[in-house]
Enzyme design. Structure first.
Site, PDB file in Angstrom:
ATOM      1  CG  ASN A  75      -1.868  -1.085   1.271  1.00 16.30           C
ATOM      2  OD1 ASN A  75      -2.095  -1.847   0.246  1.00 16.30           O
ATOM      3  ND2 ASN A  75      -2.372  -1.417   2.305  1.00 16.30           N
ATOM      4  CG  HIS A 117     -21.200  36.865 -29.891  1.00 13.90           C
ATOM      5  ND1 HIS A 117     -22.115  36.252 -28.874  1.00 13.90           N
ATOM      6  CD2 HIS A 117     -20.773  38.106 -29.624  1.00 13.90           C
ATOM      7  CE1 HIS A 117     -22.423  37.086 -28.198  1.00 13.90           C
ATOM      8  NE2 HIS A 117     -21.583  38.079 -28.453  1.00 13.90           N
ATOM      9  CB  SER A 168      -9.218  12.253 -48.303  1.00 17.85           C
ATOM     10  OG  SER A 168     -10.077  11.435 -49.017  1.00 17.85           O
ATOM     11  CE  LYS A 178     -11.178  16.482 -47.333  1.00 11.63           C
ATOM     12  NZ  LYS A 178     -12.505  16.505 -46.561  1.00 11.63           N
ATOM     13  CG  ASN A 204      -8.635  15.876 -44.350  1.00 15.24           C
ATOM     14  OD1 ASN A 204      -9.134  16.827 -45.122  1.00 15.24           O
ATOM     15  ND2 ASN A 204      -8.581  14.663 -44.871  1.00 15.24           N
ATOM     16  CD  GLU A 239     -10.208  16.934 -38.347  1.00 14.91           C
ATOM     17  OE1 GLU A 239     -11.283  17.086 -38.814  1.00 14.91           O
ATOM     18  OE2 GLU A 239      -9.223  16.237 -39.099  1.00 14.91           O
ATOM     19  CE1 TYR A 297      -4.299   0.245  -2.665  1.00  8.70           C
ATOM     20  CE2 TYR A 297      -5.350  -1.821  -1.963  1.00  8.70           C
ATOM     21  CZ  TYR A 297      -4.634  -0.935  -2.888  1.00  8.70           C
ATOM     22  OH  TYR A 297      -4.558  -1.533  -4.119  1.00  8.70           O
TER      23      TYR A 297
HETATM   24  N1  ARG Z   1      -1.394  -3.371  -7.603  1.00  4.86           N
HETATM   25  C1  ARG Z   1      -1.750  -2.804  -6.187  1.00  4.86           C
HETATM   26  C2  ARG Z   1      -2.648  -1.219  -6.770  1.00  4.86           C
HETATM   27  O1  ARG Z   1      -2.069  -0.722  -7.530  1.00  4.86           O
HETATM   28  C3  ARG Z   1      -0.785  -2.542  -5.134  1.00  4.86           C
HETATM   29  C4  ARG Z   1      -1.357  -2.431  -3.800  1.00  4.86           C
HETATM   30  C5  ARG Z   1      -1.978  -3.613  -3.503  1.00  4.86           C
HETATM   31  N2  ARG Z   1      -2.207  -3.630  -1.886  1.00  4.86           N
HETATM   32  C6  ARG Z   1      -3.154  -4.849  -1.610  1.00  4.86           C
HETATM   33  N3  ARG Z   1      -3.409  -4.627  -0.410  1.00  4.86           N
HETATM   34  N4  ARG Z   1      -3.578  -5.686  -2.353  1.00  4.86           N
HETATM   35  O2  ARG Z   1      -3.257  -0.690  -5.755  1.00  4.86           O
END
Ligand code: ARG
Length: 467
Positions: free
Chosen positions: A111, A157, A278, A284, A286, A291, A318
């Protein structure tokens, strides 16, 4: 199928469909340089505080460096059963150096690891985007300087309104992109915060030194609250928001290129090298690049919406939903940088049709406001002058003439204040040059703005760090 680092409590093997569904390796592999650098710093820190031996740290750092080379060469097999880039690298380290690798994840969670990787990635890409924006601003200023005095209609406008000089028109975009760059610079301060050490959500029992890691990875700041640290994606949303505004500006510029390049406007010739043809209509040429820039802005706005929606109902801390942050982020980084890059290349090659611009500025009563101002100068109240010129316009329309094409005697029937000096008052140059109010289109103002922009661009220290 590899053993999983988390499967100790599992009795059954993971279903292959589960692996395929949860894997992110096919896109998060782009984080590998940061994952490796972050792991190296984590290792060094663990040795520094005495949680692992120096020799073990050396072995791991060496192994990680080898893995980086394998990844750079593309000699690295991806395996969906290993979910993500973090687990791939750890598993490979185990193969390479044996059981010391099992200590790498001490005091760390995926995390905070993924938060670190994404922050390092985005710090790098934000700096690159800032450098591209600066190049685009330089291209716009150079273009504005070279063609500053060309006169064209300014529009409201999408109707011809008052004459402006081309330098003024292009410097308007310079201002927009300057603000876009400032927004990214500002966001960078909140991207550039070191999250590692939050661990899963609550911090860790090991005596880690987060400042030590921050110094190794060149972060000025360490995050304050472990729960916020693993749950926060504001820094991505800020980038996507600044990117969306910038794409909106690029899209408006594109729209002008597309309009100006039409036979109807004929203000602009796109360079052959930056246009396409084109497959059916041989005549053409383009404006596909503008775009596509205009079209791609929609995808970037979508990425911003995706992230806001992703985050809006997530309880702390998380949640796996957050893995879905990466594809929109990567997509926006790729789109924004490619759009900036192609315009940096294309803009210097644009060819302006100054005669067509001037012709357009000379027809359609763009001098009506100035004629009213002329009468005001001669003593008439502005509202009366407005009404008087309105009547002259109606008359001129019925005659199929412009204001300055009517004979003096005819004009004098609308007001005795009109004299021969009116005609000098109504030339395009005179009209543009009279607008000397701060920020107005007078050539002297525009030249001063260009000179200031050039000095600003020169003095901007590009934060070249890992850009
Ligand atoms: N691949 C996961 C993500 O991008 C990584 C973290 C995973 N954490 C967990 N508790 N499973 O979030």
């Amino acid at each position: 199928m590899a053993d999983k680092p988390w499967d100790g409590r599992f009795a059954e093997k993971t279903d292959q469909a589960t692996e395929a569904f949860t894997a992110s390796i096919h896109y998060d592999q782009r984080l590998y340089p940061y994952d490796i650098e972050g792991s190296m710093a984590h290792c060094r820190m663990l040795a520094h505080v005495g949680v692992i031996a120096d020799a073990e740290a050396d072995l791991m750092v060496q192994g990680l460096a080898d893995i980086r080379r394998e990844l750079e060469r593309g000699a690295f097999d991806l395996d969906p059963s290993l979910e993500d880039i973090h687990m791939h690298i750890e598993a490979r380290l185990l193969q390479k150096i044996g059981k010391s690798a099992q200590k790498l994840h001490t005091g760390r969670s995926r995390n905070d690891q993924v938060a670190l990787d994404v922050r390092m990635y985005l710090r790098h890409e934000t700096r690159r985007t800032i450098a591209l924006l600066r190049s685009l601003r330089s291209a716009l200023v150079a273009f504005a300087r070279d063609r500053a005095t060309v006169i064209l209609p300014g529009y409201t406008h999408t109707q011809r309104a008052q004459p402006v000089c081309l330098g003024h028109h292009f410097m308007a975009y310079y201002e927009m992109f300057t603000r876009d760059q400032a927004r990214l610079q500002d966001a960078l301060q909140r991207i550039n915060i070191m999250p590692l050490g939050a661990a899963a959500l609550a911090g860790t029992t090991y005596p880690i030194d987060r400042r030590f890691v921050a110094d190794l990875l060149d972060f000025p700041e360490v995050s304050a609250n472990s729960m916020d640290t693993v749950a926060d994606r504001d820094f991505i949303i800020e980038f996507l928001s600044a990117a969306s505004i910038c794409m909106m500006h690029l899209s408006r510029l594109s729209e002008e290129f597309i309009l100006w390049n039409t036979q109807e406007f004929n203000f602009l010739v796109l360079p052959d090298a930056f246009a396409t043809g084109s497959s059916i209509m041989p005549q053409k040429k383009n404006p596909d690049i503008p775009e596509l820039v205009r079209g791609k802005s929609g995808r970037v706005f979508g990425d911003l919406m995706a992230l806001l929606t992703l985050m809006k109902a997530l309880p702390l801390a998380y949640n796996r939903d957050m893995q879905e942050d990466k594809e929109p982020l990567f997509n926006t980084v790729d789109i924004l940088q490619s759009c900036l890059d192609i315009y940096v290349r294309m803009i210097p090659k644009l060819e302006i049709n100054a005669a067509a611009m001037r012709r357009a500025a000379s027809a359609g009563f763009l001098n009506a406001t100035d004629m009213a101002d002329y009468l005001v100068k001669k003593g008439m109240a502005f509202r009366k002058a407005h009404d008087c010129v309105g009547k002259v316009v109606a008359f001129a329309l019925s005659e199929g003439k412009e204001l300055h094409e009517l004979p003096l005697e005819t004009l004098q029937q609308f007001s005795q204040l009109i004299a021969a000096d009116l005609f000098d008052h109504l030339t395009l140059e005179a009209m543009v040059d009279r607008r000397t109010s701060a920020g107005g289109t007078a050539i002297e103002n525009v030249m001063a703005a260009i000179t200031k922009a050039e000095a600003d661009l020169d003095s901007e220290v590009v934060d070249g760090k890992d850009a």
